[in-house]
Design a protein around this motif. Sequence first.
Motif, PDB file in Angstrom:
ATOM      1  N   GLY A 182      -0.962  -0.293  15.735  1.00 45.37           N
ATOM      2  CA  GLY A 182      -0.793  -1.669  15.286  1.00 45.37           C
ATOM      3  C   GLY A 182      -1.833  -2.096  14.278  1.00 45.37           C
ATOM      4  N   VAL A 183      -2.900  -1.325  14.123  1.00 42.50           N
ATOM      5  CA  VAL A 183      -3.887  -1.585  13.073  1.00 42.50           C
ATOM      6  C   VAL A 183      -3.413  -0.853  11.825  1.00 42.50           C
ATOM      7  CG1 VAL A 183      -6.258  -1.159  12.299  1.00 42.50           C
ATOM      8  CG2 VAL A 183      -5.828  -1.980  14.626  1.00 42.50           C
ATOM      9  N   ASP A 184      -3.132  -1.605  10.764  1.00 44.07           N
ATOM     10  CA  ASP A 184      -2.588  -1.026   9.539  1.00 44.07           C
ATOM     11  C   ASP A 184      -3.654  -0.661   8.513  1.00 44.07           C
ATOM     12  OD1 ASP A 184       0.250  -1.269  10.175  1.00 44.07           O
ATOM     13  OD2 ASP A 184      -0.114  -3.417  10.108  1.00 44.07           O
ATOM     14  N   GLY A 185      -4.874  -1.159   8.698  1.00 42.48           N
ATOM     15  CA  GLY A 185      -5.935  -0.843   7.758  1.00 42.48           C
ATOM     16  C   GLY A 185      -7.274  -1.338   8.258  1.00 42.48           C
ATOM     17  N   VAL A 186      -8.323  -0.751   7.705  1.00 44.47           N
ATOM     18  CA  VAL A 186      -9.689  -1.104   8.086  1.00 44.47           C
ATOM     19  C   VAL A 186     -10.473  -1.413   6.818  1.00 44.47           C
ATOM     20  CG1 VAL A 186     -11.815  -0.269   9.168  1.00 44.47           C
ATOM     21  CG2 VAL A 186      -9.589   0.381  10.128  1.00 44.47           C
ATOM     22  N   LEU A 187     -11.202  -2.507   6.853  1.00 44.97           N
ATOM     23  CA  LEU A 187     -12.066  -2.901   5.746  1.00 44.97           C
ATOM     24  C   LEU A 187     -13.496  -2.938   6.257  1.00 44.97           C
ATOM     25  CD1 LEU A 187     -12.336  -4.152   2.818  1.00 44.97           C
ATOM     26  CD2 LEU A 187     -12.209  -6.362   3.942  1.00 44.97           C
ATOM     27  N   ILE A 225       4.620  -8.150   9.840  1.00 43.92           N
ATOM     28  CA  ILE A 225       3.188  -8.450   9.895  1.00 43.92           C
ATOM     29  C   ILE A 225       2.366  -7.182   9.669  1.00 43.92           C
ATOM     30  CG2 ILE A 225       1.309  -9.259  11.385  1.00 43.92           C
ATOM     31  CD1 ILE A 225       3.481 -11.013  12.786  1.00 43.92           C
ATOM     32  N   SER A 226       1.371  -7.297   8.778  1.00 46.18           N
ATOM     33  CA  SER A 226       0.369  -6.247   8.594  1.00 46.18           C
ATOM     34  C   SER A 226      -0.949  -6.755   9.163  1.00 46.18           C
ATOM     35  CB  SER A 226       0.151  -5.941   7.112  1.00 46.18           C
ATOM     36  OG  SER A 226       1.259  -5.314   6.548  1.00 46.18           O
ATOM     37  N   LEU A 227      -1.633  -5.915   9.894  1.00 41.92           N
ATOM     38  CA  LEU A 227      -2.914  -6.291  10.499  1.00 41.92           C
ATOM     39  C   LEU A 227      -4.011  -5.366   9.989  1.00 41.92           C
ATOM     40  CD1 LEU A 227      -4.629  -7.895  12.557  1.00 41.92           C
ATOM     41  CD2 LEU A 227      -4.006  -6.131  14.244  1.00 41.92           C
ATOM     42  N   LEU A 228      -5.017  -5.984   9.385  1.00 40.39           N
ATOM     43  CA  LEU A 228      -6.216  -5.279   8.948  1.00 40.39           C
ATOM     44  C   LEU A 228      -7.375  -5.788   9.786  1.00 40.39           C
ATOM     45  CD1 LEU A 228      -5.667  -5.914   5.143  1.00 40.39           C
ATOM     46  CD2 LEU A 228      -4.903  -3.932   6.453  1.00 40.39           C
ATOM     47  N   VAL A 229      -8.311  -4.911  10.098  1.00 43.23           N
ATOM     48  CA  VAL A 229      -9.497  -5.323  10.847  1.00 43.23           C
ATOM     49  C   VAL A 229     -10.729  -4.975  10.032  1.00 43.23           C
ATOM     50  CG1 VAL A 229      -8.375  -5.120  13.101  1.00 43.23           C
ATOM     51  CG2 VAL A 229      -9.620  -3.155  12.159  1.00 43.23           C
ATOM     52  N   GLN A 230     -11.784  -5.735  10.280  1.00 41.65           N
ATOM     53  CA  GLN A 230     -13.004  -5.582   9.498  1.00 41.65           C
ATOM     54  C   GLN A 230     -14.128  -5.038  10.374  1.00 41.65           C
ATOM     55  OE1 GLN A 230     -13.606  -9.102   7.201  1.00 41.65           O
ATOM     56  NE2 GLN A 230     -15.069  -8.132   5.832  1.00 41.65           N
ATOM     57  N   LEU A 266       0.827  -1.211   0.000  1.00 38.34           N
ATOM     58  CA  LEU A 266       0.000   0.000   0.000  1.00 38.34           C
ATOM     59  C   LEU A 266       0.857   1.255   0.000  1.00 38.34           C
ATOM     60  CD1 LEU A 266      -2.842  -0.926   2.524  1.00 38.34           C
ATOM     61  CD2 LEU A 266      -3.059  -0.637   0.047  1.00 38.34           C
ATOM     62  N   ALA A 267       1.930   1.238   0.791  1.00 41.69           N
ATOM     63  CA  ALA A 267       2.788   2.420   0.898  1.00 41.69           C
ATOM     64  C   ALA A 267       3.498   2.721  -0.422  1.00 41.69           C
ATOM     65  CB  ALA A 267       3.807   2.221   2.017  1.00 41.69           C
TER      66      ALA A 267
END
Length: 200
Positions: A170-175, A147-152, A13-14
Amino acid sequence: MPLRLEPTFRDALAAADRPLIGMWLSTGTALNAEICAGSGIDWLLIDMEHGPNTVVSVQQQLQVIAAYRVPTIVRVPVNDAVIIKQVLDTGAQNLLVPMVGSATEAQAAVAAVRYPPEGVRGVGSGLARSGRWGRVAGYVPNASETISLLVQIESADAVDAAADIAAVDGVDGVLVGPADLAASMGLPGQQSHPDVLAAV
């Protein structure tokens, strides 16, 4: 052996200068995963929540995808530290945790992907693909870098808490999951309803 084994989704993404196109793997087969990995797609997602994937099938798919260096996310079935530990031990470096409804739940997901003292992940990398069976020097103290962490977000309550969830270190993205969100709003199967779109 180098610490960073594959590109993380966070890295992809970056570095992106355009929208990234991905594909979900829901069949549980390594052959399909390999076909998709070689297609030129930007990222893949192995779905354990709604697909027939097991820890074993996830590891097999990650092994064949590794030859193509495609960032691969694994959606675990639930925000559970034991399942997350097992999936990370297969060598998964990018996780999507479903049904995160609060900052506290997001913090639990972050803790599950980090070794103590920052988290609660059990140390077993010497027995696992994640640290290449002890061959990756410095894996345990530096694993969070890989580690990348995405949360939904998938409920009306989670939408209300979205800013707090996204702000968790620590949350790298949200879906946003529109199907479950619509159901939580009393509009099952109506993901394109104006109220659901407004919530998204």
